[in-house]
Write a protein that holds these residues in place. Structure first.
Motif, PDB file in Angstrom:
ATOM      1  N   PRO A  83       0.805  -1.230   0.000  1.00  0.00           N
ATOM      2  CA  PRO A  83       0.000   0.000   0.000  1.00  0.00           C
ATOM      3  C   PRO A  83       0.833   1.273   0.000  1.00  0.00           C
ATOM      4  CG  PRO A  83      -0.049  -1.040   2.147  1.00  0.00           C
ATOM      5  CD  PRO A  83       0.619  -2.006   1.232  1.00  0.00           C
ATOM      6  N   THR A  84       0.275   2.298  -0.606  1.00  0.00           N
ATOM      7  CA  THR A  84       0.882   3.625  -0.577  1.00  0.00           C
ATOM      8  C   THR A  84       0.348   4.385   0.637  1.00  0.00           C
ATOM      9  OG1 THR A  84      -0.917   4.599  -1.876  1.00  0.00           O
ATOM     10  CG2 THR A  84       0.951   3.661  -3.089  1.00  0.00           C
ATOM     11  N   ARG A  85       0.942   5.550   0.895  1.00  0.00           N
ATOM     12  CA  ARG A  85       0.463   6.392   1.988  1.00  0.00           C
ATOM     13  C   ARG A  85      -1.015   6.769   1.775  1.00  0.00           C
ATOM     14  NH1 ARG A  85       2.285   9.952   5.835  1.00  0.00           N
ATOM     15  NH2 ARG A  85       1.091  11.865   6.098  1.00  0.00           N
ATOM     16  N   GLU A  86      -1.364   7.084   0.560  1.00  0.00           N
ATOM     17  CA  GLU A  86      -2.749   7.467   0.248  1.00  0.00           C
ATOM     18  C   GLU A  86      -3.715   6.323   0.530  1.00  0.00           C
ATOM     19  OE1 GLU A  86      -0.131   8.008  -1.712  1.00  0.00           O
ATOM     20  OE2 GLU A  86      -0.022  10.193  -1.388  1.00  0.00           O
ATOM     21  N   ILE A  98      -3.267   3.961   2.787  1.00  0.00           N
ATOM     22  CA  ILE A  98      -3.387   3.828   4.244  1.00  0.00           C
ATOM     23  C   ILE A  98      -4.419   4.832   4.754  1.00  0.00           C
ATOM     24  CG2 ILE A  98      -2.215   4.053   6.464  1.00  0.00           C
ATOM     25  CD1 ILE A  98      -1.223   1.657   5.032  1.00  0.00           C
ATOM     26  N   ILE A  99      -4.393   6.038   4.230  1.00  0.00           N
ATOM     27  CA  ILE A  99      -5.366   7.066   4.628  1.00  0.00           C
ATOM     28  C   ILE A  99      -6.775   6.645   4.217  1.00  0.00           C
ATOM     29  CG2 ILE A  99      -6.115   9.447   4.210  1.00  0.00           C
ATOM     30  CD1 ILE A  99      -3.124  10.186   3.983  1.00  0.00           C
ATOM     31  N   GLU A 100      -6.903   6.053   3.019  1.00  0.00           N
ATOM     32  CA  GLU A 100      -8.208   5.554   2.571  1.00  0.00           C
ATOM     33  C   GLU A 100      -8.709   4.464   3.510  1.00  0.00           C
ATOM     34  OE1 GLU A 100      -7.941   4.229  -1.456  1.00  0.00           O
ATOM     35  OE2 GLU A 100      -7.462   6.229  -2.252  1.00  0.00           O
ATOM     36  N   TYR A 101      -7.779   3.633   4.002  1.00  0.00           N
ATOM     37  CA  TYR A 101      -8.162   2.574   4.943  1.00  0.00           C
ATOM     38  C   TYR A 101      -8.654   3.175   6.258  1.00  0.00           C
ATOM     39  CZ  TYR A 101      -7.827  -1.501   8.000  1.00  0.00           C
ATOM     40  OH  TYR A 101      -8.106  -2.503   8.899  1.00  0.00           O
ATOM     41  N   ARG A 102      -7.987   4.241   6.715  1.00  0.00           N
ATOM     42  CA  ARG A 102      -8.449   4.930   7.924  1.00  0.00           C
ATOM     43  C   ARG A 102      -9.892   5.417   7.742  1.00  0.00           C
ATOM     44  NH1 ARG A 102      -5.862  10.556   8.819  1.00  0.00           N
ATOM     45  NH2 ARG A 102      -7.300  10.913   7.089  1.00  0.00           N
ATOM     46  N   GLU A 103     -10.192   5.991   6.571  1.00  0.00           N
ATOM     47  CA  GLU A 103     -11.543   6.486   6.300  1.00  0.00           C
ATOM     48  C   GLU A 103     -12.546   5.334   6.267  1.00  0.00           C
ATOM     49  OE1 GLU A 103     -12.139   9.846   6.297  1.00  0.00           O
ATOM     50  OE2 GLU A 103     -10.046   9.700   6.941  1.00  0.00           O
ATOM     51  N   TYR A 104     -12.103   4.196   5.756  1.00  0.00           N
ATOM     52  CA  TYR A 104     -12.951   2.997   5.734  1.00  0.00           C
ATOM     53  C   TYR A 104     -13.263   2.548   7.165  1.00  0.00           C
ATOM     54  CZ  TYR A 104     -13.853  -2.049   5.589  1.00  0.00           C
ATOM     55  OH  TYR A 104     -14.370  -3.305   5.794  1.00  0.00           O
ATOM     56  N   ILE A 163      13.320  -2.955   5.331  1.00  0.00           N
ATOM     57  CA  ILE A 163      12.478  -3.614   4.334  1.00  0.00           C
ATOM     58  C   ILE A 163      11.750  -2.591   3.456  1.00  0.00           C
ATOM     59  CG2 ILE A 163      10.489  -5.164   4.024  1.00  0.00           C
ATOM     60  CD1 ILE A 163      11.428  -6.463   6.735  1.00  0.00           C
ATOM     61  N   THR A 164      11.219  -1.550   4.078  1.00  0.00           N
ATOM     62  CA  THR A 164      10.525  -0.509   3.330  1.00  0.00           C
ATOM     63  C   THR A 164      10.454   0.760   4.173  1.00  0.00           C
ATOM     64  OG1 THR A 164       8.542   0.016   2.042  1.00  0.00           O
ATOM     65  CG2 THR A 164       8.203  -1.093   4.143  1.00  0.00           C
ATOM     66  N   LYS A 165      10.151   1.867   3.532  1.00  0.00           N
ATOM     67  CA  LYS A 165       9.994   3.133   4.255  1.00  0.00           C
ATOM     68  C   LYS A 165       8.730   3.098   5.097  1.00  0.00           C
ATOM     69  CE  LYS A 165      10.500   7.091   2.399  1.00  0.00           C
ATOM     70  NZ  LYS A 165      10.345   8.261   1.488  1.00  0.00           N
ATOM     71  N   ASN A 166       8.736   3.854   6.187  1.00  0.00           N
ATOM     72  CA  ASN A 166       7.551   3.969   7.030  1.00  0.00           C
ATOM     73  C   ASN A 166       6.620   5.025   6.434  1.00  0.00           C
ATOM     74  OD1 ASN A 166       5.605   4.190   8.959  1.00  0.00           O
ATOM     75  ND2 ASN A 166       6.982   4.614  10.661  1.00  0.00           N
ATOM     76  N   ILE A 167       5.655   4.568   5.659  1.00  0.00           N
ATOM     77  CA  ILE A 167       4.736   5.481   4.973  1.00  0.00           C
ATOM     78  C   ILE A 167       3.612   5.979   5.894  1.00  0.00           C
ATOM     79  CG2 ILE A 167       5.166   4.491   2.698  1.00  0.00           C
ATOM     80  CD1 ILE A 167       2.540   2.917   3.057  1.00  0.00           C
TER      81      ILE A 167
END
Length: 304
Positions: free
Chosen positions: A56-59, A61-67, A96-100
């Motif tokens: 997932p992208t940062r956007e 993750i934000i969409e998931y918060r709204e969900y 492993i990956t950046k903290n988005i």
């Protein structure tokens, strides 16, 4: 293909769910917190799978918060986001990956209490309508001693100790690993508990399950909350504004109303900060605020 491009390709193909178990084994937290994270991250991975998202992208993750906001209470949404943030902290720490998830905001929750306190008459009605001493003791431990549901389920017979001629109950407080604090048990309540213990030949936990699946095992907090909720319903309090926490709320507000110093109330509630206790004081001040009545009386010549 140069090494940098290979690494970038691997990161783009990251599947978050493959690292959840490693993360849960890595973190140094209580078993209860691990279970909470597991539930939250299982839901997160299920959401990603349904959406066909692997990394997932940062956007997103934000969409998931709204969900989550559409399906869960604010406190639950924030708890789920904490689990996700900590997972990404781990992934970044391991390279492993950046903290988005950095600076992704949770939901602002007000300090006011979401549950109502009980009136003196409501308390008496609940006690008088209790089906047995077991129910009565569960209720009184909350309303007379200010105990939380998780503190009630963990009470063992050996937790009752005498200290300076007073009966003390050592409890497993919120966020504690062992029973280091205690509450005072009034004589009437202790006599009721003693009678209940003797009649039921209790030797370990004060409250045990009577179900077939967990017979004689420790009760769950869910069961305690259900029993208290049913007690409320018997006197007509069938509302989300009343729960087991209403007992603790009642203990605090009744103490303050009857002149107990706020610091003494804070100590009895085992709050880490006095600011937490003052929320109960603010609730009382707000409900007794006369501003609206005064203005209304002026406008309609009702006098004071």
């Amino acid at each position: 293909m140069v090494m940098q491009e290979i690494i970038l390709k691997q990161k783009n193909e990251l599947e978050v769910e493959n690292y959840v178990d490693k993360f849960l084994n890595y973190i140094d937290v209580s078993d209860k917190t691990v279970e909470t994270y597991k539930i939250a991250l299982r839901q997160f991975c299920s959401y990603l799978h349904e959406k066909g998202i692997k990394n997932p992208t940062r956007e997103e993750i934000i969409e998931y918060r709204e969900y989550l906001k559409e399906h869960l209470k604010p406190t639950s949404v924030n708890a789920y986001l904490i689990a996700i943030r900590n997972l990404y902290n781990y992934l970044e720490y391991e390279g492993i990956t950046k903290n988005i998830t950095k600076n992704i905001k949770g939901i602002t929750i007000g300090n006011e209490h979401k549950k109502n306190a009980l009136t003196e008459q409501q308390c008496k009605d609940i006690i008088n309508n209790a089906l047995n001493d077991r129910e009565k003791i569960m209720f009184l431990l909350g309303v007379v001693c200010g105990l939380r549901a998780n503190e009630i389920v963990n009470i063992e017979i050996t937790d009752f100790q005498k200290k300076d001629d007073k009966i003390c109950l050592y409890v497993l407080g919120k966020g504690r690993d062992y029973k280091q604090d205690y509450v005072i048990i009034p004589d009437y309540l202790f006599d009721l508990i003693k009678k209940y213990v003797e009649q039921n030949e209790i030797t370990n936990y004060l409250f045990v399950s009577k179900s077939n699946n967990n017979h004689n095992g420790k009760l769950t907090t869910k069961t305690i909350r259900f029993i208290i909720k049913e007690m409320f319903k018997r006197i007509g309090l069938d509302s989300e504004l009343y729960s087991q926490h209403s007992c603790r709320h009642t203990f605090a507000t009744s103490s303050i109303k009857n002149g107990i110093d706020i610091r003494e109330v804070s100590q009895a509630l085992r709050h880490k900060s006095l600011a937490t206790t003052t929320i109960y004081l603010h609730d009382l001040e707000k409900i007794n605020n006369k501003c609206s009545n005064v203005v209304c009386n002026i406008l309609f010549d009702k006098g004071n």
